[in-house]
Enzyme design. Structure first.
Site, PDB file in Angstrom:
ATOM      1  N   THR A 139       0.822  -1.214   0.000  1.00 65.38           N
ATOM      2  CA  THR A 139       0.000   0.000   0.000  1.00 65.38           C
ATOM      3  C   THR A 139       0.853   1.260   0.000  1.00 65.38           C
ATOM      4  OG1 THR A 139      -1.745  -1.153   1.193  1.00 65.38           O
ATOM      5  CG2 THR A 139      -1.791   1.245   1.262  1.00 65.38           C
ATOM      6  N   GLU A 140       0.415   2.240  -0.779  1.00 62.69           N
ATOM      7  CA  GLU A 140       1.103   3.527  -0.857  1.00 62.69           C
ATOM      8  C   GLU A 140       0.121   4.655  -0.572  1.00 62.69           C
ATOM      9  OE1 GLU A 140       4.378   2.152  -4.236  1.00 62.69           O
ATOM     10  OE2 GLU A 140       3.012   3.819  -4.668  1.00 62.69           O
ATOM     11  N   PRO A 141       0.626   5.855  -0.302  1.00 58.41           N
ATOM     12  CA  PRO A 141      -0.289   6.975  -0.047  1.00 58.41           C
ATOM     13  C   PRO A 141      -1.273   7.212  -1.185  1.00 58.41           C
ATOM     14  CG  PRO A 141       1.948   7.560   0.608  1.00 58.41           C
ATOM     15  CD  PRO A 141       2.043   6.238  -0.089  1.00 58.41           C
ATOM     16  N   GLU A 253      -5.525 -14.762   2.149  1.00 61.35           N
ATOM     17  CA  GLU A 253      -5.582 -13.586   3.022  1.00 61.35           C
ATOM     18  C   GLU A 253      -7.030 -13.230   3.349  1.00 61.35           C
ATOM     19  OE1 GLU A 253      -4.169  -8.879   3.036  1.00 61.35           O
ATOM     20  OE2 GLU A 253      -3.433 -10.245   1.484  1.00 61.35           O
ATOM     21  N   GLY A 351     -23.495   1.903  29.046  1.00 57.72           N
ATOM     22  CA  GLY A 351     -22.308   2.684  29.406  1.00 57.72           C
ATOM     23  C   GLY A 351     -21.107   1.822  29.701  1.00 57.72           C
ATOM     24  N   GLY A 374      -7.124  -5.513   3.433  1.00 58.95           N
ATOM     25  CA  GLY A 374      -7.251  -6.664   2.554  1.00 58.95           C
ATOM     26  C   GLY A 374      -8.203  -6.442   1.396  1.00 58.95           C
ATOM     27  N   GLY A 375      -8.568  -5.198   1.163  1.00 59.20           N
ATOM     28  CA  GLY A 375      -9.550  -4.863   0.135  1.00 59.20           C
ATOM     29  C   GLY A 375     -10.833  -4.396   0.779  1.00 59.20           C
ATOM     30  N   GLU A 378     -16.168  -2.011  -0.697  1.00 58.98           N
ATOM     31  CA  GLU A 378     -16.540  -1.527  -2.024  1.00 58.98           C
ATOM     32  C   GLU A 378     -15.762  -2.259  -3.114  1.00 58.98           C
ATOM     33  OE1 GLU A 378     -17.551   1.310   1.076  1.00 58.98           O
ATOM     34  OE2 GLU A 378     -15.645   0.344   0.572  1.00 58.98           O
TER      35      GLU A 378
END
Length: 390
Positions: A139-141, A253, A351, A374-375, A378
């Protein structure tokens, strides 16, 4: 509710689990009850857990399970052994612990599938002994589940690759020793993606810890690569063929994530039943109020349905099928079941369910990461639709 034993929800009879699975479940449950469950709240508040736990997990066979014997692994019999592992680790209701302790489950399969014999022999044994920690960095930005459009580059320079770029939301990103990193070695799209094994101590490789809504004891980091030189021998699989290697692990996964989410939903249900039996309001137990009983039955219905879908999908995988659409729908089903049960459990607790240190509170704040990691839901729905030709 008076004659119902909530523990029956944890060990319902099933055609899919034989004596080997039950023996492994009993072994792992004893270990979790002794080495993990008493400490998870303390570890979550501290934002970490002892590194020594990896070695202990290796000793009982948890880390080596599912890996080749020649590297110190224990080949698992079928997908249900993995489900048992995921669900027993989920019982303490601390997803961050399981996520970080088991990151080799997403960091190492690519090495097993496509790494050179030298790379396997150098990396796998120490990881499976719990001496080293493996992580996956995709994963990247600007590219989450869109793996085909990653921007981190690796250019060939003699006997090395020179890596530049960054990764985001990497589990075990701070403490890992080895990172399986997706890089771009070719042109745009999936055809230009490769995988590299990058060691933590490479010059130019830095990390920054990230703070999260949940999974507190799981270390999560951003990774930065600034002219990081990596030997060409660390390439995992052929150059520009990394996307196919990455995709090979998607099924297992998602199956593992669905198993953990289903069990966590079951834990929320069991906790809610126990509390509803003990708590008294308006002169009677919570469990004696019809509205509460209906909540509990609805939670049980969803958990049982999700477990059934999990089991039949796992059976198909064990038969050699690759039911991508069903695995995507399973992940959505499991995460939505978890979200429903977490919400209802906290509502039943009132509470008390909003207080730190309570299982249902910890489960509630971890809901979203299951629906994203993991996805996302959507992406899972869209992938399922495309697989179905819609």
């Amino acid at each position: 509710m008076n004659d119902f034993d909530p523990t029956a929800l944890e060990d319902s009879p099933s055609l899919f689990y034989g004596s080997e699975h039950q023996a492994w479940r009993a072994t792992l449950r004893r270990w979790v009850d002794r080495e993990v469950a008493p400490f998870v709240n303390e570890w979550d508040e501290a934002g970490t857990f002892p590194r020594e736990l990896y070695g202990k997990a290796a000793e009982i066979g948890l880390l080596p399970l599912g890996y080749p014997e020649e590297y110190g692994g224990i080949p698992k019999l079928d997908p249900f052994m993995g489900i048992v592992s995921s669900q027993e680790l989920a019982r303490p209701a601390c997803g961050g612990l399981a996520a970080s302790l088991m990151t080799h489950g997403i960091g190492c399969p690519h090495i097993v599938a496509a790494g050179s014999p030298e790379l396997k022999a150098r990396i796998l044994p120490a990881v499976l002994r719990g001496e080293k920690i493996s992580a996956l960095a995709i994963t990247e930005p600007s590219a989450g589940s869109d793996v085909a459009n990653i921007r981190t580059t690796a250019r060939r320079d003699g006997d090395d690759y020179v890596v530049n770029g960054s990764k985001m939301f990497i589990t075990s990103g701070m403490r890992a020793d080895y990172y399986t990193v997706a890089v771009r070695t070719g042109g745009p799209g999936a055809g230009g993606v490769s995988l590299l094994l990058i060691e933590r101590d490479r010059p130019g490789f830095t990390r920054t810890e990230l703070k999260k809504m949940g999974w507190w004891c799981s270390d999560t980091a951003a990774l930065y690569f600034d002219e990081v030189r990596v030997p060409a021998g660390n390439l995992i699989g052929p150059e520009n063929r990394g996307f196919a290697v990455i995709a090979r692990n998607f099924n297992s996964e998602r199956l593992g994530m669905a198993a953990g989410a289903t069990e966590t939903a079951r834990v929320a249900l069991v906790e809610a039943i126990a509390y509803a039996r003990e708590r008294h309001t308006f002169g009677q137990r919570l469990a004696d109020h019809q509205v509460i009983r209906h909540k509990l039955v609805e939670m049980a219905r969803m958990v049982k349905a999700t477990q059934a879908l999990l089991d039949i999908t796992a059976w198909r995988v064990g038969q050699g099928e690759s039911p991508v659409a069903d695995l995507c729908m399973l992940k959505v089903q499991a995460t939505q079941t978890l979200e429903f049960c977490a919400r209802e459990a906290v509502q039943i607790f009132g509470g008390a369910g909003y207080m730190r240190g309570v299982k249902v509170e910890r489960i509630y704040r971890e809901v979203r990461v299951n629906a994203i990691g993991g996805g996302s839901e959507e992406i899972m729905r869209d992938l399922a639709a495309r697989q179905m030709g819609l």
